[in-house]
Design a protein around this motif. Structure first.
Motif, PDB file in Angstrom:
ATOM      1  N   THR A 178      67.218  46.858  -1.060  1.00  0.00           N
ATOM      2  CA  THR A 178      67.141  46.891   0.595  1.00  0.00           C
ATOM      3  C   THR A 178      67.933  45.975   1.032  1.00  0.00           C
ATOM      4  N   PRO A 194      68.032  43.419   4.205  1.00  0.00           N
ATOM      5  CA  PRO A 194      67.248  42.963   5.313  1.00  0.00           C
ATOM      6  C   PRO A 194      67.992  43.000   6.675  1.00  0.00           C
ATOM      7  N   ALA A 207      62.957  41.783  -2.735  1.00  0.00           N
ATOM      8  CA  ALA A 207      64.438  41.364  -2.611  1.00  0.00           C
ATOM      9  C   ALA A 207      65.118  41.440  -3.855  1.00  0.00           C
ATOM     10  N   GLN A 250      67.277  36.456  -0.818  1.00  0.00           N
ATOM     11  CA  GLN A 250      67.024  37.415  -0.210  1.00  0.00           C
ATOM     12  C   GLN A 250      65.446  37.628   0.376  1.00  0.00           C
ATOM     13  N   LEU A 303      64.045  39.308   3.796  1.00  0.00           N
ATOM     14  CA  LEU A 303      63.281  40.612   3.482  1.00  0.00           C
ATOM     15  C   LEU A 303      61.858  40.354   4.399  1.00  0.00           C
ATOM     16  N   ALA A 330      62.268  40.552   7.968  1.00  0.00           N
ATOM     17  CA  ALA A 330      62.617  41.726   8.379  1.00  0.00           C
ATOM     18  C   ALA A 330      61.130  42.668   8.570  1.00  0.00           C
ATOM     19  N   GLN A 331      60.438  42.580   7.417  1.00  0.00           N
ATOM     20  CA  GLN A 331      58.966  43.188   7.433  1.00  0.00           C
ATOM     21  C   GLN A 331      58.222  42.822   8.252  1.00  0.00           C
TER      22      GLN A 331
END
Length: 538
Positions: free
Chosen positions: A415, A417, A461, A466, A470, A473-474
């Protein structure tokens, strides 16, 4: 293993475990006042901050007004009435009065501690505003002097639960590496609101982390439709302090005047113009050298980006934009169950921008003033209540902690971010989606956000570096979904929530919208005392 607090900075183990009575997450004004109040009640307190407590966040970077009103009955009545209509009559005086009381008391304490409030011609201190750097420097010093352990650069990534109760939190040690876990009798969320990394001044650390952590634990949110706050900013800078634009006029590219852009409805006129063309400003209403000198003294950081570029904003045109500030200048946040600032989850309290400001602002707030008073008062209320809750247990909690509330299933593929952040910004930045709201625009944006959430809700992450990106971002995706779910449910225009397809305020919708859940977001209505609303209608 439970480490004494004085050993936490020296520990270099992969995970630091700590036990305390009260854990405060966030080191802005609300977090500082919460920590001081809890420590003053005899609790052992730890404060963790994503950045450096005292210098990160919206307040630390600039000056702010404070809703400071002496205890005069007429003055207080006028102060409470001033925002009721603007906020759609969703505020309640049973909240306003205690907030004014606590703010008055606390600001006077600032003066006693030596904060350098300016004086008027009679030598009287003017306690209606503070300069962020001096204010936060003083608060950090007072927090440390109160015996609070401050852990800078220790962002929280999730709450810890046991038997439907919050019992601590976990997070990262950004400088040392590794993680931390803190067992706590009570937790105060004071991580701020969400500005979606829009580059608004001091706001890139405000990514809605507390909303996500609270929702994962089962807390409710309220007022999330009142989140379309945009601030005027030079196109080339992050300065979003807008007080000086009272001295501005606004122009098209050909330098023709945009009529009404400096009025009370000016923000909407500017936004409408920006849909089709650039907008320029000039502080040409500050006509004398004396006035210009006063403005420079009042907001020195406003002028820094202009001076660096050799622009005189009093005589030269400069391009402006509207920069999203979301819930930082909106009113939405975690729902409080009473003046103790408890959430709907046992052991979890919220303060400042993390908590909905509807009780004192209804559906409209803006910058400074009420926001600053809310941070001071709810921080103090939450800290005192959290300490009382934790102290009932008479001893520190065990550090044998359960797993965090965040979902941790492995993703199917790596993923990114940064890609998630860009995707959510594409849904919340555009004026024709978030400022001028419609059923079609909101529905389409929410459908894309729901798809995005489904793809990243359980992501982890690729490596430790990360994890924070992440989680931020969530949190931004979750916040945007809360905003638009509520905005679709409120089919009227009230406060800062503008529906192009429902341009009038609907008396039948004089209620709050309470949200809960993450994958499936539920909404229910909560009634508001109709007294003032009925009087106004009559």
């Amino acid at each position: 293993m439970s480490l004494p607090l004085e050993e936490t900075h020296a520990s270099l183990s992969a995970t630091t475990d700590i036990a305390c009575h009260v854990l405060v997450i966030g080191g802005g004004p609300a977090g500082c006042w919460a920590a001081m109040e809890a420590a003053g009640a005899g609790a052992r307190v730890v404060l963790v901050d994503k950045g450096y407590c005292g210098s990160s966040g919206a307040t630390a970077s600039a000056g702010t007004q404070i809703w400071y009103v002496p205890p005069d009955e007429d003055a207080r009545d006028a102060a409470m009435a001033s925002r009721e209509a603007m906020g759609g009559y969703l505020s309640e005086r049973s909240w306003m009065a205690p907030v004014l009381d606590k703010t008055f008391e606390s600001v006077n304490r600032l003066a006693d501690w030596g904060y350098p409030f300016p004086r008027d011609d009679k030598g009287e201190q003017q306690r209606i505003s503070v300069q962020g750097p001096e204010y936060m420097r003083l608060l950090r010093r007072r927090v440390k002097n109160a015996g609070v352990t401050i852990l800078d650069h220790h962002p929280a990534t999730g709450l810890l639960m046991a038997d439907a109760q919050v019992v601590g939190a976990t997070g990262l040690r950004r400088q040392q590496g590794g993680q931390w876990r803190i067992a706590a009798g009570a937790v105060v969320l004071a991580t701020g609101g969400c500005a979606f990394m829009s580059k608004a001044l001091g706001c890139d650390v405000l990514t809605g982390d507390g909303y996500l952590m609270g929702a994962e634990a089962g807390a409710e949110l309220s007022g999330m439709e009142f989140s379309s706050a945009y601030a005027i900013s030079p196109a080339f800078a992050s300065i979003t302090k807008t007080a000086l634009y009272r001295f501005a006029q606004f122009y098209r590219k050909d330098h023709s005047l945009i009529e009404g852009a400096g009025s009370a409805r000016g923000r909407s006129i500017i936004a409408r113009t920006l849909l089709s063309q650039p907008v320029y400003a000039r502080l040409d209403l500050a006509e004398t050298d004396e006035v210009r000198a006063i403005l420079r003294r009042a907001q020195p950081n406003f002028f820094v980006p202009f001076d660096r570029r050799g622009i005189d904003p009093f005589t030269e045109f400069f391009e402006v934009k509207l920069r999203l500030e979301g819930t930082v200048r909106g009113t939405g946040g975690l729902r409080l169950t009473g003046l103790d600032c408890a959430t709907t989850v046992t052991g979890l309290y919220a303060a400042g921008d993390n908590a909905t400001r509807e009780p004192i602002c209804g559906g409209f707030t803006g910058g400074g003033s009420h926001n600053a008073a809310w941070a001071i008062s709810t921080g103090a209320f939450a800290g005192a209540a959290a300490a009382a809750f934790a102290r009932e247990k008479s001893e520190l909690p065990e550090s044998n902690l359960p797993q965090l509330t965040a979902q941790t299933a492995l993703p199917q593929e790596p993923t990114d971010p940064a890609a998630i952040i860009k995707a959510v910004q594409d849904e919340v930045f555009p004026l024709d989606i978030n400022y001028f709201r419609t059923q079609s625009g909101l529905s389409a944006a929410l459908a894309r956000l729901d798809t995005l959430w489904a793809s990243i809700a359980t992501a982890t992450a690729a490596d430790e570096s990360q994890i924070l990106a992440l989680r931020q971002a969530q949190a931004m995706v979750a916040t945007a979904r809360f905003m638009y779910r509520a905005a679709l449910a409120r089919t009227e225009t009230r406060g800062m929530h503008r529906r192009e397809d429902f341009p009038k305020q609907d008396p039948a919708q004089h209620h709050r919208l309470i949200l809960s859940g993450l994958d499936a977001i539920a909404i229910r209505r909560e009634s508001v005392d109709p007294g003032i609303y009925k009087e106004a209608a009559e």
